[in-house]
Scaffold this motif. Structure first.
Motif, PDB file in Angstrom:
ATOM      1  N   GLU A   1       0.850  -1.183   0.000  1.00  0.00           N
ATOM      2  CA  GLU A   1       0.000   0.000   0.000  1.00  0.00           C
ATOM      3  C   GLU A   1       0.886   1.233   0.000  1.00  0.00           C
ATOM      4  O   GLU A   1       1.808   1.344   0.800  1.00  0.00           O
ATOM      5  CB  GLU A   1      -0.865  -0.013   1.252  1.00  0.00           C
ATOM      6  CG  GLU A   1      -1.841   1.120   1.315  1.00  0.00           C
ATOM      7  CD  GLU A   1      -2.732   1.011   2.541  1.00  0.00           C
ATOM      8  OE1 GLU A   1      -2.910   2.029   3.207  1.00  0.00           O
ATOM      9  OE2 GLU A   1      -3.211  -0.090   2.811  1.00  0.00           O
ATOM     10  N   ARG A   2       0.632   2.144  -0.921  1.00  0.00           N
ATOM     11  CA  ARG A   2       1.472   3.336  -1.031  1.00  0.00           C
ATOM     12  C   ARG A   2       1.105   4.335   0.057  1.00  0.00           C
ATOM     13  O   ARG A   2      -0.057   4.514   0.379  1.00  0.00           O
ATOM     14  CB  ARG A   2       1.299   3.979  -2.395  1.00  0.00           C
ATOM     15  CG  ARG A   2       1.874   3.130  -3.510  1.00  0.00           C
ATOM     16  CD  ARG A   2       1.845   3.878  -4.813  1.00  0.00           C
ATOM     17  NE  ARG A   2       2.462   5.170  -4.689  1.00  0.00           N
ATOM     18  CZ  ARG A   2       3.690   5.461  -5.118  1.00  0.00           C
ATOM     19  NH1 ARG A   2       4.402   4.534  -5.690  1.00  0.00           N
ATOM     20  NH2 ARG A   2       4.185   6.669  -4.996  1.00  0.00           N
ATOM     21  N   ILE A   3       2.127   4.993   0.599  1.00  0.00           N
ATOM     22  CA  ILE A   3       1.931   6.041   1.587  1.00  0.00           C
ATOM     23  C   ILE A   3       1.759   7.353   0.835  1.00  0.00           C
ATOM     24  O   ILE A   3       2.527   7.636  -0.083  1.00  0.00           O
ATOM     25  CB  ILE A   3       3.141   6.127   2.530  1.00  0.00           C
ATOM     26  CG1 ILE A   3       3.308   4.819   3.287  1.00  0.00           C
ATOM     27  CG2 ILE A   3       3.004   7.289   3.504  1.00  0.00           C
ATOM     28  CD1 ILE A   3       4.566   4.755   4.121  1.00  0.00           C
ATOM     29  N   PRO A   4       0.761   8.144   1.196  1.00  0.00           N
ATOM     30  CA  PRO A   4       0.609   9.436   0.519  1.00  0.00           C
ATOM     31  C   PRO A   4       1.870  10.284   0.687  1.00  0.00           C
ATOM     32  O   PRO A   4       2.531  10.264   1.720  1.00  0.00           O
ATOM     33  CB  PRO A   4      -0.573  10.074   1.236  1.00  0.00           C
ATOM     34  CG  PRO A   4      -1.294   8.948   1.869  1.00  0.00           C
ATOM     35  CD  PRO A   4      -0.272   7.900   2.177  1.00  0.00           C
ATOM     36  N   GLU A   5       2.200  11.021  -0.327  1.00  0.00           N
ATOM     37  CA  GLU A   5       3.457  11.757  -0.352  1.00  0.00           C
ATOM     38  C   GLU A   5       3.620  12.750   0.801  1.00  0.00           C
ATOM     39  O   GLU A   5       4.682  12.788   1.419  1.00  0.00           O
ATOM     40  CB  GLU A   5       3.615  12.465  -1.687  1.00  0.00           C
ATOM     41  CG  GLU A   5       4.969  13.071  -1.877  1.00  0.00           C
ATOM     42  CD  GLU A   5       5.141  13.638  -3.256  1.00  0.00           C
ATOM     43  OE1 GLU A   5       5.831  14.658  -3.366  1.00  0.00           O
ATOM     44  OE2 GLU A   5       4.602  13.081  -4.214  1.00  0.00           O
ATOM     45  N   PRO A   6       2.620  13.572   1.156  1.00  0.00           N
ATOM     46  CA  PRO A   6       2.817  14.498   2.275  1.00  0.00           C
ATOM     47  C   PRO A   6       3.110  13.784   3.593  1.00  0.00           C
ATOM     48  O   PRO A   6       3.943  14.237   4.376  1.00  0.00           O
ATOM     49  CB  PRO A   6       1.509  15.278   2.353  1.00  0.00           C
ATOM     50  CG  PRO A   6       0.952  15.192   0.987  1.00  0.00           C
ATOM     51  CD  PRO A   6       1.362  13.844   0.467  1.00  0.00           C
TER      52      PRO A   6
ATOM     53  N   SER B   1       7.139  12.415   7.702  1.00  0.00           N
ATOM     54  CA  SER B   1       7.848  11.426   8.521  1.00  0.00           C
ATOM     55  C   SER B   1       9.355  11.516   8.300  1.00  0.00           C
ATOM     56  O   SER B   1      10.134  11.340   9.236  1.00  0.00           O
ATOM     57  CB  SER B   1       7.335  10.016   8.228  1.00  0.00           C
ATOM     58  OG  SER B   1       7.636   9.651   6.902  1.00  0.00           O
ATOM     59  N   LEU B   2       9.792  11.808   7.067  1.00  0.00           N
ATOM     60  CA  LEU B   2      11.220  11.982   6.815  1.00  0.00           C
ATOM     61  C   LEU B   2      11.759  13.234   7.496  1.00  0.00           C
ATOM     62  O   LEU B   2      12.891  13.239   7.994  1.00  0.00           O
ATOM     63  CB  LEU B   2      11.478  12.042   5.310  1.00  0.00           C
ATOM     64  CG  LEU B   2      11.280  10.733   4.559  1.00  0.00           C
ATOM     65  CD1 LEU B   2      11.410  10.965   3.064  1.00  0.00           C
ATOM     66  CD2 LEU B   2      12.263   9.686   5.033  1.00  0.00           C
ATOM     67  N   ILE B   3      10.970  14.288   7.543  1.00  0.00           N
ATOM     68  CA  ILE B   3      11.371  15.498   8.246  1.00  0.00           C
ATOM     69  C   ILE B   3      11.527  15.213   9.737  1.00  0.00           C
ATOM     70  O   ILE B   3      12.515  15.614  10.367  1.00  0.00           O
ATOM     71  CB  ILE B   3      10.357  16.630   8.002  1.00  0.00           C
ATOM     72  CG1 ILE B   3      10.430  17.109   6.558  1.00  0.00           C
ATOM     73  CG2 ILE B   3      10.593  17.799   8.953  1.00  0.00           C
ATOM     74  CD1 ILE B   3       9.319  18.053   6.176  1.00  0.00           C
ATOM     75  N   THR B   4      10.589  14.474  10.309  1.00  0.00           N
ATOM     76  CA  THR B   4      10.667  14.115  11.720  1.00  0.00           C
ATOM     77  C   THR B   4      11.897  13.260  12.003  1.00  0.00           C
ATOM     78  O   THR B   4      12.588  13.461  13.002  1.00  0.00           O
ATOM     79  CB  THR B   4       9.389  13.376  12.142  1.00  0.00           C
ATOM     80  OG1 THR B   4       8.256  14.177  11.816  1.00  0.00           O
ATOM     81  CG2 THR B   4       9.391  13.066  13.620  1.00  0.00           C
TER      82      THR B   4
END
Length: 81
Positions: free
Chosen positions: A31-36, A41-44
């Motif tokens: 299942e793809r994770i929505p881009e935002p 999560s990468l910023i965190t």
């Protein structure tokens, strides 16, 4: 997965059926994770990994002057939300 090289000078005729089949198979498996959400999560994760070292005053991860360039980019992206 096989990788083919294509000579673009000879005007290749490439069928995209294999790509549609691959997309259909991958869509059912994960299942793809929505881009935002993924971006946030990468910023965190950046804020967790790149923290200031109190002893030296540098970034604990990349050991450059705090705040490092990666943290500055992460703050700019977070402000964009």
């Amino acid at each position: 997965m096989a990788v083919r090289t294509i000579d673009l000078r000879n005007n290749p005729q490439v069928s995209c059926a294999w790509q549609r089949r691959l997309n259909r198979l991958s869509a059912t498996l994960t299942e793809r994770i929505p881009e935002p959400v993924q971006l946030y999560s990468l910023i965190t994760l950046t804020f967790v990994l790149h923290e200031p070292n109190p002893a030296t005053g540098t970034c604990a991860c990349c050991e450059t002057a705090w705040p490092c360039e990666i943290v500055r980019h992460a703050y700019r992206l977070r402000e964009g939300f």
